[in-house]
Design a protein around this motif. Sequence first.
Motif, PDB file in Angstrom:
ATOM      1  N   PRO A   1       0.837  -1.206   0.000  1.00  0.00           N
ATOM      2  CA  PRO A   1       0.000   0.000   0.000  1.00  0.00           C
ATOM      3  C   PRO A   1       0.874   1.260   0.000  1.00  0.00           C
ATOM      4  CG  PRO A   1      -0.743  -1.567   1.658  1.00  0.00           C
ATOM      5  CD  PRO A   1       0.574  -2.062   1.171  1.00  0.00           C
ATOM      6  N   ARG A   2       0.359   2.319  -0.628  1.00  0.00           N
ATOM      7  CA  ARG A   2       1.078   3.590  -0.664  1.00  0.00           C
ATOM      8  C   ARG A   2       0.317   4.652   0.136  1.00  0.00           C
ATOM      9  NH1 ARG A   2       2.350   4.247  -7.150  1.00  0.00           N
ATOM     10  NH2 ARG A   2       2.853   2.058  -7.590  1.00  0.00           N
ATOM     11  N   ARG A   3       1.071   5.627   0.595  1.00  0.00           N
ATOM     12  CA  ARG A   3       0.445   6.766   1.268  1.00  0.00           C
ATOM     13  C   ARG A   3      -0.151   7.687   0.206  1.00  0.00           C
ATOM     14  NH1 ARG A   3       3.887   8.790   6.379  1.00  0.00           N
ATOM     15  NH2 ARG A   3       3.067  10.768   5.603  1.00  0.00           N
ATOM     16  N   ILE A   4      -1.463   7.892   0.310  1.00  0.00           N
ATOM     17  CA  ILE A   4      -2.184   8.738  -0.644  1.00  0.00           C
ATOM     18  C   ILE A   4      -2.778   9.928   0.113  1.00  0.00           C
ATOM     19  CG2 ILE A   4      -4.056   8.818  -2.321  1.00  0.00           C
ATOM     20  CD1 ILE A   4      -1.770   6.967  -3.126  1.00  0.00           C
TER      21      ILE A   4
ATOM     22  N   SER B   1      -4.592  15.127   5.300  1.00  0.00           N
ATOM     23  CA  SER B   1      -3.756  14.068   5.861  1.00  0.00           C
ATOM     24  C   SER B   1      -3.466  13.043   4.773  1.00  0.00           C
ATOM     25  CB  SER B   1      -4.464  13.426   7.063  1.00  0.00           C
ATOM     26  OG  SER B   1      -3.640  12.466   7.688  1.00  0.00           O
ATOM     27  N   PHE B   2      -3.434  11.768   5.122  1.00  0.00           N
ATOM     28  CA  PHE B   2      -3.191  10.735   4.121  1.00  0.00           C
ATOM     29  C   PHE B   2      -3.858   9.440   4.556  1.00  0.00           C
ATOM     30  CE2 PHE B   2       0.098   9.980   7.236  1.00  0.00           C
ATOM     31  CZ  PHE B   2       0.201   8.603   7.289  1.00  0.00           C
ATOM     32  N   VAL B   3      -4.001   8.533   3.592  1.00  0.00           N
ATOM     33  CA  VAL B   3      -4.511   7.183   3.849  1.00  0.00           C
ATOM     34  C   VAL B   3      -3.614   6.207   3.098  1.00  0.00           C
ATOM     35  CG1 VAL B   3      -6.922   7.841   4.235  1.00  0.00           C
ATOM     36  CG2 VAL B   3      -6.115   7.390   1.906  1.00  0.00           C
ATOM     37  N   TYR B   4      -3.641   4.938   3.515  1.00  0.00           N
ATOM     38  CA  TYR B   4      -2.919   3.893   2.792  1.00  0.00           C
ATOM     39  C   TYR B   4      -3.867   3.224   1.807  1.00  0.00           C
ATOM     40  CZ  TYR B   4       1.118   4.147   5.914  1.00  0.00           C
ATOM     41  OH  TYR B   4       2.237   4.566   6.599  1.00  0.00           O
ATOM     42  N   ARG B   5      -3.391   3.029   0.575  1.00  0.00           N
ATOM     43  CA  ARG B   5      -4.217   2.387  -0.438  1.00  0.00           C
ATOM     44  C   ARG B   5      -3.357   1.494  -1.342  1.00  0.00           C
ATOM     45  NH1 ARG B   5      -7.560   3.944   2.482  1.00  0.00           N
ATOM     46  NH2 ARG B   5      -9.431   5.214   2.051  1.00  0.00           N
ATOM     47  N   HIS B   6      -3.972   0.409  -1.823  1.00  0.00           N
ATOM     48  CA  HIS B   6      -3.372  -0.391  -2.887  1.00  0.00           C
ATOM     49  C   HIS B   6      -3.761   0.273  -4.206  1.00  0.00           C
ATOM     50  CE1 HIS B   6      -3.090  -4.006  -0.067  1.00  0.00           C
ATOM     51  NE2 HIS B   6      -1.884  -3.894  -0.578  1.00  0.00           N
TER      52      HIS B   6
ATOM     53  N   GLU C   1     -13.661   4.244  -3.476  1.00  0.00           N
ATOM     54  CA  GLU C   1     -13.580   5.057  -2.266  1.00  0.00           C
ATOM     55  C   GLU C   1     -14.977   5.335  -1.704  1.00  0.00           C
ATOM     56  OE1 GLU C   1     -11.153   5.984  -0.407  1.00  0.00           O
ATOM     57  OE2 GLU C   1      -9.519   5.240  -1.676  1.00  0.00           O
ATOM     58  N   GLU C   2     -15.045   5.356  -0.384  1.00  0.00           N
ATOM     59  CA  GLU C   2     -16.319   5.614   0.288  1.00  0.00           C
ATOM     60  C   GLU C   2     -16.688   7.095   0.234  1.00  0.00           C
ATOM     61  OE1 GLU C   2     -19.690   4.145   2.036  1.00  0.00           O
ATOM     62  OE2 GLU C   2     -17.924   2.947   1.568  1.00  0.00           O
ATOM     63  N   PHE C   3     -15.677   7.961   0.321  1.00  0.00           N
ATOM     64  CA  PHE C   3     -15.927   9.393   0.351  1.00  0.00           C
ATOM     65  C   PHE C   3     -15.126  10.092  -0.740  1.00  0.00           C
ATOM     66  CE2 PHE C   3     -16.463   7.826   4.689  1.00  0.00           C
ATOM     67  CZ  PHE C   3     -17.748   8.270   4.966  1.00  0.00           C
ATOM     68  N   ASP C   4     -15.646  11.194  -1.223  1.00  0.00           N
ATOM     69  CA  ASP C   4     -14.983  12.003  -2.237  1.00  0.00           C
ATOM     70  C   ASP C   4     -14.036  12.980  -1.543  1.00  0.00           C
ATOM     71  OD1 ASP C   4     -14.157  13.637  -4.259  1.00  0.00           O
ATOM     72  OD2 ASP C   4     -16.152  13.983  -5.087  1.00  0.00           O
ATOM     73  N   PRO C   5     -12.724  12.823  -1.727  1.00  0.00           N
ATOM     74  CA  PRO C   5     -11.778  13.704  -1.023  1.00  0.00           C
ATOM     75  C   PRO C   5     -11.828  15.144  -1.492  1.00  0.00           C
ATOM     76  CG  PRO C   5     -10.622  12.351  -2.635  1.00  0.00           C
ATOM     77  CD  PRO C   5     -12.039  11.854  -2.591  1.00  0.00           C
TER      78      PRO C   5
END
Length: 256
Positions: free
Chosen positions: A28-31, A36-41, A116-120
Amino acid sequence: MTNTNFYEHAFEHMERTVNVLATRVPAPRRIQFRHSFVYRHVERTVHQALVQKLARMVSSLRAAKLLLEAGFVQEQAALQRILDEITEDISFLSFSVILGNSEPSHKNYLEWFFLEEFDPNDAVVSSKARPSVPRQKIRAYLDRCVSGPKGSSKDLDASKTVSKAYSGFVHAASPQIMDMYGGAPPRFHMRGMHGTERQAEHRADIWNYFYRGIMACCLTAKAFGDEELFVSLRKFEAEFLRETGSDYQSNEWLQI
């Protein structure tokens, strides 16, 4: 060796499987997400999805075991309903790789799974619509993988029955709630059902979820093409079945 000891060994095998297979996919990468950020594949592959599903399976199974030991069997059963779908999803994805028969529903599943659950970019935090592959379609596919092109209506009916029964614990249906009622004098047990017959029944029932968890790891190892891990897991599966169950159910049912 008791069932409890074998359950701990099962957790060791399952966690090792997740950790080993997690190294076989892009990490996973920091997005960036808002401030802030989230981890995602970011690659969103079927193997990444399998690792994620396995990790959640092990975590949920540990939670179900903790609830059982505390006597909260209603909540344990609700988690087992979640585990039903997770293990079905693992089989659904694994078979598409193992048998090489991926269908449009598999492509849709992966697309919607990683959605994604939410639109950033939305100033107001609002949930997106999340489509899903119908559960009936997933079960029908698994049935064809096991029973042949025409499938087996008997197997499908059995899976539907189990699903409906456990859904009653998730949605707090009256018949399932009334399992909390009893004793002398009769009352609702709201601090768990430790030491009751209900706890004994659910203790025997959780065996099935451990066994299915082991088999889910086996299928995933096969989907990764890791024959050494697959053989190791199958060896443990045979030992687990021999020492803790008979006729594919917990030997603890004999004590109730």
